[in-house]
Write an enzyme that holds these catalytic residues in place. Structure first.
Site, PDB file in Angstrom:
ATOM      1  N   ASP A 162      -8.591 -13.353 -16.238  1.00 10.98           N
ATOM      2  CA  ASP A 162      -9.037 -13.579 -14.861  1.00 10.98           C
ATOM      3  C   ASP A 162      -9.470 -12.260 -14.223  1.00 10.98           C
ATOM      4  OD1 ASP A 162      -9.775 -15.315 -12.899  1.00 10.98           O
ATOM      5  OD2 ASP A 162      -7.774 -15.634 -12.074  1.00 10.98           O
ATOM      6  N   GLU A 212      -6.205 -24.981  -9.728  1.00 14.83           N
ATOM      7  CA  GLU A 212      -5.466 -23.725  -9.611  1.00 14.83           C
ATOM      8  C   GLU A 212      -4.628 -23.837  -8.343  1.00 14.83           C
ATOM      9  OE1 GLU A 212      -7.931 -20.282  -9.028  1.00 14.83           O
ATOM     10  OE2 GLU A 212      -6.337 -18.880  -9.517  1.00 14.83           O
ATOM     11  N   HIS A 261     -13.929 -23.681 -11.477  1.00 16.04           N
ATOM     12  CA  HIS A 261     -12.570 -23.312 -11.077  1.00 16.04           C
ATOM     13  C   HIS A 261     -11.940 -24.546 -10.437  1.00 16.04           C
ATOM     14  CE1 HIS A 261     -13.612 -19.056 -11.536  1.00 16.04           C
ATOM     15  NE2 HIS A 261     -12.347 -18.746 -11.317  1.00 16.04           N
TER      16      HIS A 261
HETATM   17 ZN   LIG Z   1     -11.182 -17.023 -12.003  1.00 14.04          ZN
END
Ligand SMILES: [Zn+2]
Length: 372
Positions: free
Chosen positions: A310, A216, A213
């Site tokens: 997600d 973001e 990740h």
């Molecule tokens: Zn995620």
């Protein structure tokens, strides 16, 4: 069989028939609201913020709409809270596989963090066993229902914790039994991926793939670290790669003046897949609106973009709905959706021959019917 009347109009029922591939979906972000209520009653969990199914579904949506990644992540206290027994984990995993299959997903990599499911006394391996048995029974039920699906898991370590090496070892230990890769997740700010270098070194040492990740909530530096220091195979979101592209704005009519910086060029040249999650990216504030989402900019510049959900519960979404939003916002047709789907299948952590079989036997024939 060709469609004698030309392309099927793109709407939600048609999208549900289209074969889809999902690489970024959290097990603890995809529960059915009714299941959350039932598991809370079964396991004595008393902290739920609402007592009826519609009220609970609305609470999750509102909390996710708050615009802050930290608040968004708080919703998981409740889903994780009811996923602390083998029975609960297996049920959630089974329903996940069934729900994805009913939506027309033919291959999914669903991720979860085993370290978050130990409050009831389970070991990490017992958590893996429960979840993978749930996926297997969901695959069987979906096959019987005529919607075959392959579900594999990504084993996630939480980036604020210090167990990532142990979790990477767990992922490798289970790799021939349904775990196809590793991931780190959780609040990005203050927890750079390079804190977990030993876990990534362990994965690389065992020729095992991983995603991170990154890009973001936190910008380009986290993408740079994930690639340059950690050596990830895919980027979880990676949406802020747009910060390294100059000369154009998302939403522009023409992207030919785009100038890529070094990091963006590396991502595109090396075909690093971007696990983009349109609704979630808006809800966490990573992008201001769907119209401002760089999905189309990145797609037109031929980055390897993929469409993902997600957290289906928090975003009240599905793969079909994410695709519909992209169609409504950017005017995509079936050929575009097929390209994004093949992008995803090419980028899966499944063995190459199995990826190719799904592309040739399911994805291409499925879209050929819709394209007409
Ligand atoms: Zn995620």
């Amino acid at each position: 069989m060709a469609n004698p009347v030309g392309p099927t109009p793109i709407d939600l029922p048609a999208l549900r028939r289209a074969p889809k591939v999902l690489l970024h979906d959290h097990l603890d972000g995809g529960l059915r609201p009714a299941t959350v209520l039932e598991l809370a009653a079964d396991t004595g969990y008393e902290n739920l913020p609402a007592a009826t199914e519609p009220a609970l579904a609305e609470w999750f949506r509102d909390a996710a709409d708050s615009g802050s990644l930290v608040q968004y992540l708080e919703t998981f206290e409740h889903t994780v809270g009811v996923m602390q027994t083998p029975e609960a984990l297996a049920r959630v995993a089974r329903e996940c596989a069934e729900d994805l299959a009913a939506d027309g997903v033919v291959y999914a990599e669903v991720r979860f963090a085993p370290e978050q499911h130990l409050q009831g006394g389970l070991s990490l391996d017992e958590v893996m066993e429960a979840v993978l048995s749930g996926f297997a029974s969901g695959e069987s039920a979906a096959g019987v229902a005529g919607r075959p699906i392959v579900v594999r898991c990504l084993v996630t370590a939480m980036r604020h914790a210090a167990r990532s090496r142990e979790i990477a070892e767990l992922a490798v230990r289970w790799r021939d039994r349904g775990a196809v890769g590793f991931d780190i997740a959780g609040a990005e700010a203050g927890f750079p991926p390079s804190r977990h270098l030993d876990a990534f070194e362990y994965m690389r040492d065992h020729s095992a793939p991983f995603t991170i990740h990154a890009g973001e909530a936190f910008g380009l530096p986290s993408i740079h670290e994930a690639l340059a220091f950690c050596g990830c195979d895919r980027l979880g979101h990676g949406v802020r790669i747009v910060d390294d592209i100059e000369g154009v704005e998302p939403g522009a009519a023409d992207f030919s003046a785009a100038r890529l910086g070094r990091v963006a060029a590396r991502v595109r040249d090396a075909r690093i897949p971007l696990e983009l999650c349109p609704s979630s990216n808006v809800q966490t504030g990573a992008v201001a609106s769907l119209e401002q989402h760089p999905f189309d900019l990145l797609a037109q510049l031929r980055f390897r973009v993929t469409v993902n959900t997600d957290n289906r519960l928090m975003s009240d979404t599905s793969m079909s709905r994410e695709m519909l939003k992209l169609v409504e916002t950017f005017g995509y047709g079936w050929s575009d959706l097929q390209r994004f789907t093949i992008n995803a299948m090419k980028s899966a952590f499944l063995p190459f021959d199995e990826r190719l079989a799904i592309i040739d036997e399911q994805i291409k024939p499925g879209y050929a019917v819709l394209i007409g």
